[in-house]
Scaffold this motif. Structure first.
Motif, PDB file in Angstrom:
ATOM      1  N   PHE A 118       0.382  -6.238  -4.248  1.00 41.61           N
ATOM      2  CA  PHE A 118       0.395  -7.410  -5.119  1.00 41.61           C
ATOM      3  C   PHE A 118       0.721  -7.057  -6.569  1.00 41.61           C
ATOM      4  N   SER A 119       0.180  -5.970  -7.073  1.00 45.69           N
ATOM      5  CA  SER A 119       0.337  -5.639  -8.487  1.00 45.69           C
ATOM      6  C   SER A 119       1.618  -4.855  -8.788  1.00 45.69           C
ATOM      7  N   LYS A 120       2.423  -4.569  -7.776  1.00 43.92           N
ATOM      8  CA  LYS A 120       3.643  -3.784  -8.001  1.00 43.92           C
ATOM      9  C   LYS A 120       4.744  -4.707  -8.516  1.00 43.92           C
ATOM     10  N   LYS A 121       5.170  -4.475  -9.757  1.00 48.52           N
ATOM     11  CA  LYS A 121       6.110  -5.385 -10.420  1.00 48.52           C
ATOM     12  C   LYS A 121       7.523  -4.816 -10.559  1.00 48.52           C
ATOM     13  N   ASP A 122       7.710  -3.542 -10.197  1.00 41.34           N
ATOM     14  CA  ASP A 122       9.018  -2.924 -10.407  1.00 41.34           C
ATOM     15  C   ASP A 122       9.907  -2.998  -9.161  1.00 41.34           C
ATOM     16  N   LYS A 123       9.485  -3.770  -8.185  1.00 44.15           N
ATOM     17  CA  LYS A 123      10.248  -3.923  -6.949  1.00 44.15           C
ATOM     18  C   LYS A 123      10.205  -5.383  -6.506  1.00 44.15           C
ATOM     19  N   GLN A 124      11.337  -5.905  -6.072  1.00 48.29           N
ATOM     20  CA  GLN A 124      11.409  -7.266  -5.552  1.00 48.29           C
ATOM     21  C   GLN A 124      10.756  -7.281  -4.165  1.00 48.29           C
ATOM     22  N   ILE A 125       9.650  -8.019  -4.017  1.00 50.05           N
ATOM     23  CA  ILE A 125       8.900  -8.055  -2.759  1.00 50.05           C
ATOM     24  C   ILE A 125       8.705  -9.499  -2.321  1.00 50.05           C
ATOM     25  N   PHE A 126       9.097  -9.798  -1.105  1.00 53.14           N
ATOM     26  CA  PHE A 126       8.820 -11.094  -0.496  1.00 53.14           C
ATOM     27  C   PHE A 126       7.608 -10.946   0.414  1.00 53.14           C
ATOM     28  N   PHE A 127       6.531 -11.650   0.097  1.00 58.36           N
ATOM     29  CA  PHE A 127       5.319 -11.602   0.903  1.00 58.36           C
ATOM     30  C   PHE A 127       5.342 -12.731   1.922  1.00 58.36           C
ATOM     31  N   MET A 128       5.203 -12.388   3.193  1.00 57.57           N
ATOM     32  CA  MET A 128       5.143 -13.358   4.279  1.00 57.57           C
ATOM     33  C   MET A 128       3.794 -13.205   4.977  1.00 57.57           C
ATOM     34  N   LEU A 129       2.956 -14.230   4.893  1.00 58.81           N
ATOM     35  CA  LEU A 129       1.604 -14.111   5.422  1.00 58.81           C
ATOM     36  C   LEU A 129       0.944 -15.468   5.576  1.00 58.81           C
ATOM     37  N   ILE A 130      -0.185 -15.462   6.264  1.00 55.68           N
ATOM     38  CA  ILE A 130      -1.128 -16.572   6.241  1.00 55.68           C
ATOM     39  C   ILE A 130      -2.295 -16.132   5.370  1.00 55.68           C
ATOM     40  N   ALA A 131      -2.714 -16.982   4.449  1.00 50.93           N
ATOM     41  CA  ALA A 131      -3.884 -16.688   3.617  1.00 50.93           C
ATOM     42  C   ALA A 131      -5.130 -16.856   4.484  1.00 50.93           C
ATOM     43  N   LYS A 132      -5.795 -15.757   4.764  1.00 52.65           N
ATOM     44  CA  LYS A 132      -6.908 -15.793   5.714  1.00 52.65           C
ATOM     45  C   LYS A 132      -8.273 -15.635   5.053  1.00 52.65           C
ATOM     46  N   CYS A 133      -8.291 -15.544   3.737  1.00 55.73           N
ATOM     47  CA  CYS A 133      -9.573 -15.527   3.033  1.00 55.73           C
ATOM     48  C   CYS A 133      -9.398 -16.207   1.678  1.00 55.73           C
TER      49      CYS A 133
END
Length: 294
Positions: A253-268
């Motif tokens: 989550f805190s990594k800002k120097d790379k383009q990251i697409f997060f695919m998930l269900i928020a489970k908490c």
């Protein structure tokens, strides 16, 4: 993400549930639980929860002399979803936008997570996935990035879920969005909860059509200080990253120097609040990044 007290509650529940399943004397179970409290008393709360789970499960594997504590669960989940794959393929084929339908199923498959206490019904979440809206929807940007990429990495998460990952990748390949040679899939380096290993990837047929590597580590997330040189090199060279699941989200989550697409269900609630959604929501989110967006 930093570890919060609610993470410890979840960790204790999962740990004791796993200990209780073991066919060992009560005295041994008591010793294992005592170790948990001793370990937790000294943790650094600035550490993401997957780092903590990494240590907990390594200890259990050693004490129980068992390399894969969830082997039967993983096999069952992989078989269950593979047996249902023809009907999911048909649903994707008949969708107005097959690429979006397959993407939603890949996200919904993230509900198959034995490391959280979400209480949601797997079958219901998956069966309703195509008709649901994404609470955060960067899917158009993701598909454009895939189309334009020369090289990207796809971080897999759980058994069962990986079958939907394959359906998503196969679908966008058939539609001309993905060149299969441009993606590297990464799995865990050793068994941890129901996370995917190379053995699971081979079992569901991913290794036949895609380049799959181990990340060299056994955390239920992506902890770059522990992952292998091969993985770190692939991660660094990737145009962007597709990160599946909550553990990968928490650790990247805190990594800002790379383009990251997060695919998930928020489970908490902690993850949901961090993203700004409700528990149970389906998410395809581009991170807040300083990296150039394609």
């Amino acid at each position: 993400m930093k570890t919060e007290y609610k993470c410890l509650e979840c960790a204790l529940s999962g740990y004791t549930r796993l200990v209780e399943k073991q066919d060992i004397p009560k005295e041994k179970k008591d010793d294992l639980v005592r170790w948990f409290f001793s370990y937790m008393s000294g943790i650094d709360l600035s550490t993401p929860a997957p780092f903590i789970a990494r240590d907990m499960h390594a200890y259990l594997r050693k004490e129980l002399n068992c390399n894969d504590l969830y082997a039967e669960d993983k096999l069952n989940d992989n078989n269950k979803i593979m047996n249902m794959l023809p009907e999911f393929k048909e649903a994707v084929k008949n969708a107005i936008h097959p690429e979006i339908a397959a993407l939603k199923l890949a996200i919904a498959g993230n509900i198959i997570d034995l490391g959280t206490n979400h209480g949601m019904d797997h079958s219901q979440v998956i069966s309703q996935a195509i008709a649901r809206d994404l609470a955060v929807d960067d899917s158009a940007r993701l598909l454009t990035a895939i189309k334009n990429a020369s090289n990207f990495i796809y971080l897999c998460d759980n058994a069962g879920e990986i079958v939907f990952d394959r359906l998503f990748l196969d679908t966008i390949s058939e539609l001309g969005i993905l060149d299969k040679s441009n993606v590297v899939l990464a799995v865990r380096g050793a068994p941890i909860i129901n996370d995917v290993t190379l053995e699971d990837a081979e079992y569901v047929g991913l290794t036949r059509d895609y380049h799959v590597i181990s990340n060299g580590d056994h955390a239920p997330g992506t902890c770059l200080k522990f992952t292998s040189d091969e993985f770190n090199d692939a991660f660094a060279k990737a145009d962007f990253v597709i990160s599946k699941g909550q553990g990968n989200f928490e650790s990247l989550f805190s990594k800002k120097d790379k383009q990251i697409f997060f695919m998930l269900i928020a489970k908490c609630s902690l993850v949901a609040d961090q993203i700004g959604v409700d528990v149970g929501d389906m998410i395809c989110k581009l991170n807040d990044t300083d990296a150039e967006i394609n």
